[in-house]
Scaffold this motif. Structure first.
Motif, PDB file in Angstrom:
ATOM      1  N   MET A  72       0.825  -1.210   0.000  1.00  0.00           N
ATOM      2  CA  MET A  72       0.000   0.000   0.000  1.00  0.00           C
ATOM      3  C   MET A  72       0.859   1.260   0.000  1.00  0.00           C
ATOM      4  O   MET A  72       0.530   2.247  -0.661  1.00  0.00           O
ATOM      5  CB  MET A  72      -0.949   0.010   1.191  1.00  0.00           C
ATOM      6  CG  MET A  72      -2.090  -0.971   1.073  1.00  0.00           C
ATOM      7  SD  MET A  72      -3.099  -0.689  -0.390  1.00  0.00           S
ATOM      8  CE  MET A  72      -3.776   0.896  -0.032  1.00  0.00           C
ATOM      9  N   ALA A  73       1.960   1.235   0.730  1.00  0.00           N
ATOM     10  CA  ALA A  73       2.856   2.397   0.753  1.00  0.00           C
ATOM     11  C   ALA A  73       3.474   2.632  -0.614  1.00  0.00           C
ATOM     12  O   ALA A  73       3.585   3.777  -1.070  1.00  0.00           O
ATOM     13  CB  ALA A  73       3.944   2.207   1.810  1.00  0.00           C
ATOM     14  N   ALA A  74       3.849   1.563  -1.300  1.00  0.00           N
ATOM     15  CA  ALA A  74       4.441   1.696  -2.636  1.00  0.00           C
ATOM     16  C   ALA A  74       3.392   2.208  -3.644  1.00  0.00           C
ATOM     17  O   ALA A  74       3.704   3.028  -4.499  1.00  0.00           O
ATOM     18  CB  ALA A  74       5.003   0.364  -3.095  1.00  0.00           C
ATOM     19  N   ALA A  75       2.161   1.724  -3.511  1.00  0.00           N
ATOM     20  CA  ALA A  75       1.104   2.176  -4.421  1.00  0.00           C
ATOM     21  C   ALA A  75       0.761   3.646  -4.178  1.00  0.00           C
ATOM     22  O   ALA A  75       0.521   4.401  -5.115  1.00  0.00           O
ATOM     23  CB  ALA A  75      -0.146   1.317  -4.256  1.00  0.00           C
ATOM     24  N   THR A  76       0.771   4.066  -2.926  1.00  0.00           N
ATOM     25  CA  THR A  76       0.483   5.450  -2.599  1.00  0.00           C
ATOM     26  C   THR A  76       1.604   6.368  -3.104  1.00  0.00           C
ATOM     27  O   THR A  76       1.351   7.450  -3.627  1.00  0.00           O
ATOM     28  CB  THR A  76       0.311   5.617  -1.074  1.00  0.00           C
ATOM     29  OG1 THR A  76      -0.733   4.745  -0.653  1.00  0.00           O
ATOM     30  CG2 THR A  76      -0.040   7.035  -0.719  1.00  0.00           C
ATOM     31  N   ALA A  77       2.843   5.931  -2.939  1.00  0.00           N
ATOM     32  CA  ALA A  77       3.983   6.731  -3.386  1.00  0.00           C
ATOM     33  C   ALA A  77       4.031   6.856  -4.905  1.00  0.00           C
ATOM     34  O   ALA A  77       4.485   7.860  -5.435  1.00  0.00           O
ATOM     35  CB  ALA A  77       5.286   6.120  -2.876  1.00  0.00           C
ATOM     36  N   ALA A  78       3.519   5.822  -5.594  1.00  0.00           N
ATOM     37  CA  ALA A  78       3.520   5.832  -7.055  1.00  0.00           C
ATOM     38  C   ALA A  78       2.353   6.646  -7.616  1.00  0.00           C
ATOM     39  O   ALA A  78       2.253   6.835  -8.815  1.00  0.00           O
ATOM     40  CB  ALA A  78       3.461   4.409  -7.593  1.00  0.00           C
ATOM     41  N   GLY A  79       1.479   7.100  -6.742  1.00  0.00           N
ATOM     42  CA  GLY A  79       0.354   7.924  -7.172  1.00  0.00           C
ATOM     43  C   GLY A  79      -0.886   7.121  -7.508  1.00  0.00           C
ATOM     44  O   GLY A  79      -1.803   7.605  -8.131  1.00  0.00           O
ATOM     45  N   GLY A  80      -0.936   5.851  -7.084  1.00  0.00           N
ATOM     46  CA  GLY A  80      -2.078   5.000  -7.427  1.00  0.00           C
ATOM     47  C   GLY A  80      -3.017   4.919  -6.348  1.00  0.00           C
ATOM     48  O   GLY A  80      -3.985   5.043  -5.934  1.00  0.00           O
TER      49      GLY A  80
END
Length: 80
Positions: A72-80
């Motif tokens: 979830m942190a990676a998806a949030t950082a990627a703008g998703g």
């Protein structure tokens, strides 16, 4: 009789969840296998197998939670 049945059904439920998540590929395969192994061992109401299964299942849940937070942190950082 009911106590033994509850052990068996508890382990069977986690084992089926591990198989389903492995086949659906919703979680990493190693986590699904750990859930499967922990479920199978925790369904046996014999001291060391039950305790080992509980530890494996608990660690698999911690691992799953950490994986979900990182995803979830990676998806949030990627703008998703």
């Amino acid at each position: 009789m009911g106590g033994l049945l509850s052990f068996a059904l508890f382990g069977l439920g986690w084992a089926l969840f591990g198989i389903a998540s492995l086949r659906a590929r919703v979680f990493p395969a190693a986590i699904s296998v750990a859930i499967l192994a922990g479920g199978l061992l925790s369904g046996v109401p014999i001291g060391i197998a039950y305790l080992t299964g509980g530890v494996i299942l608990g660690l698999a849940m911690v691992w799953l939670g950490a994986w979900m937070v990182r995803t979830m942190a990676a998806a949030t950082a990627a703008g998703g």
